[in-house]
Motif scaffolding. Structure first.
Motif, short mmCIF file in Angstrom:
data_model
loop_
_atom_site.label_atom_id
_atom_site.label_comp_id
_atom_site.label_asym_id
_atom_site.label_seq_id
_atom_site.Cartn_x
_atom_site.Cartn_y
_atom_site.Cartn_z
N PHE A 176 -2.14 12.25 -0.18
CA PHE A 176 -1.25 11.22 -0.72
C PHE A 176 -2.03 10.22 -1.56
CE2 PHE A 176 0.38 6.86 -0.16
CZ PHE A 176 1.55 6.97 -0.90
N LEU A 177 -3.14 9.74 -1.02
CA LEU A 177 -3.94 8.74 -1.73
C LEU A 177 -4.51 9.30 -3.03
CD1 LEU A 177 -5.13 5.88 -1.67
CD2 LEU A 177 -7.07 6.80 -0.39
N LEU A 178 -5.06 10.52 -2.97
CA LEU A 178 -5.69 11.11 -4.16
C LEU A 178 -4.67 11.42 -5.25
CD1 LEU A 178 -8.23 13.53 -2.44
CD2 LEU A 178 -8.75 11.43 -3.69
N VAL A 179 -3.50 11.93 -4.84
CA VAL A 179 -2.48 12.27 -5.84
C VAL A 179 -1.93 11.00 -6.49
CG1 VAL A 179 -0.20 13.30 -6.20
CG2 VAL A 179 -1.86 14.43 -4.74
N LEU A 180 -1.82 9.92 -5.71
CA LEU A 180 -1.36 8.66 -6.28
C LEU A 180 -2.38 8.09 -7.26
CD1 LEU A 180 1.18 6.95 -5.94
CD2 LEU A 180 -0.02 5.57 -4.25
N LEU A 181 -3.66 8.39 -7.03
CA LEU A 181 -4.72 7.91 -7.92
C LEU A 181 -4.84 8.74 -9.19
CD1 LEU A 181 -7.63 7.17 -5.39
CD2 LEU A 181 -6.07 5.52 -6.45
N LEU A 182 -4.33 9.98 -9.16
CA LEU A 182 -4.51 10.89 -10.30
C LEU A 182 -4.13 10.28 -11.65
CD1 LEU A 182 -3.49 14.56 -9.34
CD2 LEU A 182 -5.65 13.77 -10.30
N PRO A 183 -2.94 9.67 -11.78
CA PRO A 183 -2.56 9.12 -13.09
C PRO A 183 -2.91 7.64 -13.26
CG PRO A 183 -0.65 9.14 -11.67
CD PRO A 183 -1.80 9.63 -10.83
N THR A 211 -5.42 -1.25 -2.30
CA THR A 211 -5.14 -2.45 -1.51
C THR A 211 -3.72 -2.43 -0.95
OG1 THR A 211 -6.68 -3.73 -2.87
CG2 THR A 211 -5.11 -4.97 -1.54
N ALA A 212 -2.77 -2.02 -1.78
CA ALA A 212 -1.37 -1.98 -1.33
C ALA A 212 -1.19 -0.96 -0.20
CB ALA A 212 -0.47 -1.63 -2.51
N PHE A 213 -1.81 0.21 -0.35
CA PHE A 213 -1.73 1.23 0.70
C PHE A 213 -2.34 0.71 2.00
CE2 PHE A 213 -3.45 5.19 2.72
CZ PHE A 213 -2.23 5.74 3.06
N THR A 214 -3.47 0.01 1.87
CA THR A 214 -4.15 -0.56 3.04
C THR A 214 -3.26 -1.59 3.74
OG1 THR A 214 -6.35 -0.24 2.09
CG2 THR A 214 -6.14 -1.90 3.81
N ILE A 215 -2.66 -2.48 2.97
CA ILE A 215 -1.79 -3.50 3.56
C ILE A 215 -0.59 -2.84 4.25
CG2 ILE A 215 -0.21 -5.40 3.03
CD1 ILE A 215 -2.15 -6.20 0.78
N GLY A 216 0.00 -1.84 3.58
CA GLY A 216 1.17 -1.17 4.15
C GLY A 216 0.86 -0.51 5.48
N LEU A 245 4.95 14.55 -2.00
CA LEU A 245 5.77 15.20 -3.03
C LEU A 245 6.16 14.21 -4.13
CD1 LEU A 245 7.32 17.67 -4.02
CD2 LEU A 245 9.23 16.99 -2.55
N VAL A 246 6.59 13.01 -3.74
CA VAL A 246 6.97 11.99 -4.72
C VAL A 246 5.77 11.62 -5.59
CG1 VAL A 246 7.73 9.60 -5.01
CG2 VAL A 246 8.84 11.06 -3.32
N SER A 247 4.61 11.42 -4.97
CA SER A 247 3.41 11.05 -5.73
C SER A 247 2.98 12.17 -6.67
CB SER A 247 2.27 10.73 -4.76
OG SER A 247 2.62 9.67 -3.91
N ALA A 248 3.14 13.43 -6.21
CA ALA A 248 2.76 14.56 -7.06
C ALA A 248 3.67 14.67 -8.28
CB ALA A 248 2.82 15.85 -6.24
N GLU A 260 3.12 1.58 -9.14
CA GLU A 260 2.43 2.40 -8.13
C GLU A 260 2.04 1.57 -6.91
OE1 GLU A 260 1.64 4.38 -12.11
OE2 GLU A 260 1.67 2.33 -11.33
N MET A 261 1.72 0.30 -7.13
CA MET A 261 1.30 -0.56 -6.03
C MET A 261 2.40 -0.67 -4.97
SD MET A 261 0.06 -4.54 -6.23
CE MET A 261 1.64 -5.11 -6.88
N PHE A 262 3.65 -0.80 -5.42
CA PHE A 262 4.76 -0.97 -4.48
C PHE A 262 5.06 0.35 -3.74
CE2 PHE A 262 5.48 -4.01 -7.98
CZ PHE A 262 5.37 -5.18 -7.26
N ILE A 263 4.91 1.46 -4.45
CA ILE A 263 5.11 2.76 -3.82
C ILE A 263 4.03 3.00 -2.78
CG2 ILE A 263 5.25 5.25 -4.21
CD1 ILE A 263 7.61 3.60 -5.31
N ALA A 264 2.78 2.66 -3.13
CA ALA A 264 1.67 2.82 -2.18
C ALA A 264 1.90 1.97 -0.94
CB ALA A 264 0.35 2.44 -2.86
N ALA A 265 2.38 0.75 -1.13
CA ALA A 265 2.64 -0.13 0.03
C ALA A 265 3.78 0.41 0.88
CB ALA A 265 2.96 -1.54 -0.46
N GLY A 266 4.86 0.87 0.21
CA GLY A 266 6.02 1.38 0.94
C GLY A 266 5.69 2.61 1.76
N PHE A 267 5.04 3.58 1.14
CA PHE A 267 4.67 4.79 1.88
C PHE A 267 3.52 4.51 2.85
CE2 PHE A 267 6.74 7.40 -1.60
CZ PHE A 267 7.75 7.87 -0.78
#
Length: 347
Positions: A176-183, A211-216, A245-248, A260-267
């Motif tokens: 999840f983290l790597l695919v979100l970082l891809l773009p 940071t957002a993923f970490t906080i979430g 799947l969403v991130s991909a 992307e920050m808000f999606i990372a925090a939500g997931f």
């Protein structure tokens, strides 16, 4: 205490004929079985001050032993030992003679599954000893459970290691983290990913996502570990696969550019609930839980930072080259397929 009792041996001491219809054992005999277990399980520091014993639940299971074709049928009892005020829970006596009071060649193997103060977690089972008949004296002696004195530092370090281990083997969390970082290093032009967005903007964007993923996940790890939020495991695991799947799909074509920050925090909130289930299964006291949350989260962050540190430079370098488009698309398609398979399996 989790007690696993083979049904063929249980019927010799408790009720004949249980093996004929084991699936109906609890339906017919659960109250009597609870009484039987309470009569044959005792714990104490001093025999004059016995601990309270309660049976939390009973369940049936069957299967085959690992690396063999030998099948088994057993009852599992979850037993709570309630010590007297001031009693030492690391050095006490367990007086257990389930089945053994009738079947003298039966033995109960006792192991410690989780010992936080000595760094022992779920994946490490340390065998203590076996409870058996002493044929010479014709008694079943109580077993002394005497755990060596541990400390909070050992427990804390073990939780840091557990957090790192969980991420290093948590393929879905890493993906999840790597695919979100891809773009994250690309800019958007007319609804499509279009070339490198600049080193400064890329680093800032990557920092916001991580940071957002970490906080979430930190928020729900805390709430889940202290018991304020409880959800079944299956929907959480399905949502984690859905997040991949969403991130991909986003890595293929911008779904939420700049957000992307808000999606990372939500997931991240969803992923945190999966992390929390590991801590709740340890059944720790308040102080150990607080240290465990901090240590486990620190371990997660250290491993995430390591992954980001070795990934981000390559993302920036590759983003400047034309080869990055097929790399990004291939990675996104692979992640999509993996996520779909996981969703199907977990449903």
């Amino acid at each position: 205490m989790e007690v696993q009792i083979p049904i063929p041996e249980l019927e010799l001491a408790f009720k004949p004929g249980l093996s004929k219809e084991p699936e109906k054992l609890l339906e017919r005999w659960e109250p009597q079985l609870r009484e039987y277990l309470l009569a044959h399980i005792h714990a104490y520091n001093q025999k004059s001050r016995p601990w309270g014993i309660t049976i939390e639940k009973l369940s049936l299971s069957h299967g085959k032993y690992p690396d063999s074709n030998i099948s088994y049928q057993e009852v599992t009892a979850w037993v709570n030992l309630l010590p007297q005020t001031g009693d030492d829970t690391r050095n006490f006596y367990l007086d257990y003679d389930v089945i053994m009071h009738q079947v003298i060649n039966h033995a109960a193997l006792v192991s410690v599954r989780s010992d936080w103060e000595n760094g022992g977690m779920e994946q490490n089972k340390e065998e203590v000893q076996a409870i058996t008949w002493d044929l010479q004296n014709n008694i079943i002696p109580p077993m002394q459970v005497n755990l060596q004195k541990g400390n909070w530092w050992t427990g804390f370090v073990s939780m840091v290691k557990l957090g790192m281990h969980h991420i290093s083997e948590g393929t879905d969390h890493l993906m999840f983290l790597l695919v979100l970082l891809l773009p994250a290093t690309l800019r958007v032009n007319k609804g499509k990913w279009d070339g490198f967005g600049g080193t400064r903007n890329s680093l800032f964007g990557l920092l916001k996502i991580v940071t957002a993923f970490t906080i979430g996940h930190s928020v729900t790890l805390l709430l889940g570990a202290i018991g304020w939020v409880k959800l079944p495991t299956q929907p959480i695991e399905i949502l984690i696969a859905f997040s991949i799947l969403v991130s991909a799909v986003h890595a293929l074509r911008p779904l939420f550019p700049g957000k992307e920050m808000f999606i990372a925090a939500g997931f991240g909130l969803v992923h945190g609930l999966a992390f929390a289930s590991i801590l709740t299964n340890l059944h720790l006291d308040a102080g150990s839980t607080a240290l465990s949350i901090f240590g486990f989260n620190m371990g997660i962050e250290l491993m995430q930072l390591f992954v980001v540190a070795i990934t981000v430079p390559w993302l920036i370098i590759l983003s400047k080259k034309t080869i990055y488009t097929p790399v990004r698309i291939t990675g996104a398609i692979f992640a999509s397929l993996a996520a779909i398979v996981w969703i199907i399996q977990r449903i």
